[in-house]
Design a protein around this motif. Structure first.
Motif, PDB file in Angstrom:
ATOM      1  N   UNK A  46      44.829 -13.624  -6.917  1.00 19.98           N
ATOM      2  CA  UNK A  46      45.939 -14.385  -7.488  1.00 19.98           C
ATOM      3  C   UNK A  46      47.094 -14.399  -6.496  1.00 19.98           C
ATOM      4  N   UNK A  47      48.149 -15.117  -6.848  1.00 18.51           N
ATOM      5  CA  UNK A  47      49.313 -15.229  -5.977  1.00 18.51           C
ATOM      6  C   UNK A  47      50.284 -14.081  -6.216  1.00 18.51           C
ATOM      7  N   UNK A  48      50.870 -13.612  -5.134  1.00 18.88           N
ATOM      8  CA  UNK A  48      51.993 -12.682  -5.212  1.00 18.88           C
ATOM      9  C   UNK A  48      53.128 -13.297  -4.393  1.00 18.88           C
ATOM     10  N   UNK A  49      54.284 -13.446  -5.011  1.00 17.68           N
ATOM     11  CA  UNK A  49      55.415 -14.129  -4.366  1.00 17.68           C
ATOM     12  C   UNK A  49      56.469 -13.102  -3.969  1.00 17.68           C
ATOM     13  N   UNK A  67      46.405 -11.714  -3.435  1.00 20.31           N
ATOM     14  CA  UNK A  67      46.077 -10.316  -3.715  1.00 20.31           C
ATOM     15  C   UNK A  67      44.987 -10.267  -4.787  1.00 20.31           C
ATOM     16  N   UNK A  68      44.212  -9.206  -4.786  1.00 21.10           N
ATOM     17  CA  UNK A  68      43.167  -9.032  -5.788  1.00 21.10           C
ATOM     18  C   UNK A  68      43.775  -8.950  -7.182  1.00 21.10           C
ATOM     19  N   UNK A  69      43.111  -9.603  -8.139  1.00 21.04           N
ATOM     20  CA  UNK A  69      43.560  -9.573  -9.529  1.00 21.04           C
ATOM     21  C   UNK A  69      42.845  -8.427 -10.246  1.00 21.04           C
ATOM     22  N   UNK A  75      47.269 -21.538 -14.655  1.00 21.74           N
ATOM     23  CA  UNK A  75      48.177 -20.404 -14.815  1.00 21.74           C
ATOM     24  C   UNK A  75      48.308 -19.680 -13.477  1.00 21.74           C
ATOM     25  N   UNK A  76      49.507 -19.675 -12.911  1.00 16.83           N
ATOM     26  CA  UNK A  76      49.715 -19.064 -11.590  1.00 16.83           C
ATOM     27  C   UNK A  76      49.667 -17.538 -11.617  1.00 16.83           C
ATOM     28  N   UNK A  77      49.619 -16.959 -12.790  1.00 15.10           N
ATOM     29  CA  UNK A  77      49.506 -15.507 -12.876  1.00 15.10           C
ATOM     30  C   UNK A  77      48.057 -15.047 -12.738  1.00 15.10           C
ATOM     31  N   UNK A  78      47.127 -16.000 -12.638  1.00 13.66           N
ATOM     32  CA  UNK A  78      45.709 -15.687 -12.536  1.00 13.66           C
ATOM     33  C   UNK A  78      45.112 -16.428 -11.335  1.00 13.66           C
ATOM     34  N   UNK A  79      43.896 -16.076 -10.921  1.00 11.70           N
ATOM     35  CA  UNK A  79      43.233 -16.871  -9.882  1.00 11.70           C
ATOM     36  C   UNK A  79      43.194 -18.350 -10.272  1.00 11.70           C
ATOM     37  N   UNK A  80      43.425 -19.213  -9.289  1.00 12.00           N
ATOM     38  CA  UNK A  80      43.746 -20.619  -9.567  1.00 12.00           C
ATOM     39  C   UNK A  80      42.503 -21.512  -9.660  1.00 12.00           C
ATOM     40  N   UNK A  81      41.644 -21.217 -10.650  1.00 18.26           N
ATOM     41  CA  UNK A  81      40.465 -22.056 -10.833  1.00 18.26           C
ATOM     42  C   UNK A  81      39.901 -21.903 -12.242  1.00 18.26           C
ATOM     43  N   UNK A  82      39.189 -22.951 -12.673  1.00 21.17           N
ATOM     44  CA  UNK A  82      38.435 -22.934 -13.926  1.00 21.17           C
ATOM     45  C   UNK A  82      37.133 -23.700 -13.710  1.00 21.17           C
TER      46      UNK A  82
END
Length: 478
Positions: A61-64, A75-77, A113-120
């Protein structure tokens, strides 16, 4: 390059995050139609789980960094849950093409959701004839279209018998998530590196002055051409209006041989033929809306991959964009192709792509706030009327859990004030169009789809052939 915990987003990848708005979602995807019967949800999950280690980014996921001290990092979720990302649903009877398109449009109307990995990824059962579909949705910051085709090998096999993939290191364990202070330190460190990177560039130029001067001259000329394009805004059309968050989809099935026949008989490239078909379809559609097309030339934003062979199979974007012409003012289809061909030849000989790449390079040295402003400039809706992207796919059948992939309809994205995007993908002899439209502004998107079919038929007939339609072994989705 490994997809490691702690990788920083490239300038291009970060620009797609900066460009995203409430009504402008920067994810891409596809609707894939496969032979039935569909696998069970558990079998499908286990298949993905067995290969997920091949794309580590899909568990990140993203870390800002705080206070925008640097571009985001991957970073790893630690709370990664595959069942969240892989959804399971079924169409109600009769499982019509219209129902599938409506479902895919609703899925692509929601931001990731940017708080999670960006795919479905959605497994859809209940299609006509016992077939099933996969609806993919991936943020553009994670992967571009050209690279995405390579990554199909993660889930797909070259034969009906699934390949056994070694996955040492499982079960997977997430790396510790960095604290805010660590993120800030990394961001500041990245900013402090900028003068050193500039100095290294200067040192490299000093050791190869002749070559460096040529590159600098070419880049400056290219930036000048991009700036000139910006001073000549795209015309106002019904396509360029404020959009909402909701989407419509239309699919157009074609045969790749039709495009090759036109190319071989009338000249140009397959991409020239694609742009000519889009121009012809838009001409018909605009006139149906009461728009006069005399003297009207639309501009398409055409992504160009600069991914090298060494980059194949890696995540992240390696693209620049050019603004290609759509001469809707030309009535004759052969003359229209000639105009497109000459214009695209001129763009290739120009330094517009070089200039876009140079701007991207400058963005790589920019702090995040400046980067965000630069990304909005590159996607300024004053510069183009719509996105047209053409992605080459494998020209042989591929399979998932023994089921053959029949059709793949790509889905692009809508920047602000862009109510239409056209994505094209070739696969196993097919050449399928995915039209993404704003729900309120493109109520007649199916009419545009038919206009594109008619525009291709005109070109094929002018080339002395008859439209082939689509391969026998195909889906009913249109």
């Amino acid at each position: 390059m490994a997809q490691a915990h702690g990788d920083r987003l490239s300038a291009v990848d970060a620009s797609f995050l900066a460009q995203e708005r409430a009504n402008s979602h920067m994810h891409i995807g596809a609707v894939l139609i496969l032979e039935g019967p569909p696998p069970s949800y558990e079998d499908f999950l286990n298949h993905i789980r067995s290969r997920l280690h091949l794309v580590p980014r899909y568990r990140q996921k993203l870390a800002v960094p705080p206070l925008e001290t640097g571009r985001p990092i991957w970073i790893d979720d630690a709370s990664f849950n595959l069942e969240y990302h892989v959804r399971h649903t079924a169409l109600p009877s009769p499982g019509s093409p219209e129902q599938l398109r409506a479902l895919a449009a609703r899925i692509h109307s929601q931001r990731l959701d940017r708080a999670k990995p960006l795919w479905e990824l959605w497994l859809v059962q209940g299609l006509e004839d016992g077939r099933f579909a996969l609806i993919s949705k991936t943020h553009h910051a994670l992967v571009d279209g050209i690279s995405g085709v390579d990554l199909m090998t993660v889930l797909f096999d070259l034969s009906p018998v699934p390949q056994i993939v070694s996955h040492e290191g499982e079960p997977w364990a997430a790396q510790p998530e960095p604290h805010a202070a660590q993120l800030a330190a990394r961001g500041i460190k990245g900013l402090l590196k900028l003068p050193l990177e500039l100095a290294n560039g200067a040192l490299s130029a000093a050791t190869r002055p002749a070559s460096s001067l040529d590159h600098v001259k070419e880049a400056l000329e290219g930036i000048g051409e991009v700036a000139w394009a910006g001073l000549n805004p795209a015309p106002e059309t019904p396509l360029n209006v404020p959009i909402g968050p909701h989407r419509r989809l239309s699919f157009v099935r074609n045969d790749l041989d039709d495009f090759k026949l036109v190319k071989n008989t009338l000249g140009g490239t397959v991409n020239d033929v694609v742009l000519t078909v889009v121009a012809g379809g838009l001409r018909t559609w605009l006139r149906s809306r009461g728009v006069r097309t005399e003297g009207l030339e639309l501009r398409a934003l055409v992504p160009v991959s600069v991914r090298t062979k060494d980059d194949q199979g890696q995540l992240g974007n390696r693209i620049v964009v050019m603004r290609g012409p759509l001469p809707v003012y030309v009535e004759d289809p052969v003359a229209r192709l000639r105009v497109v061909r000459q214009a695209m030849d001129g763009l290739k000989e120009s330094k517009q792509a070089v200039g876009a790449a140079a701007i991207t390079g400058l963005e790589a040295l920019a702090p995040p706030t400046i980067l965000a402003q630069a990304s909005r400039l590159q996607f300024s809706t004053r510069l183009f009327n719509l996105l047209v992207t053409n992605v080459p796919g494998p020209q042989f059948p591929i399979y998932i859990l023994g089921r053959e992939l029949l059709n793949t309809y790509p889905i692009a994205f809508l920047p602000e004030n862009q109510s239409l995007a056209v994505a094209v993908m070739s696969y196993n002899g097919g050449m399928d169009f995915g039209l993404l439209g704003d729900y309120d502004n493109l109520t007649d998107i199916e009419d545009l789809g038919q206009a594109l079919r008619d525009a291709l038929a005109e070109l094929v007939e002018a080339a002395g052939g008859k439209p082939r339609g689509r391969r026998k072994k195909t889906s009913a989705v249109q």
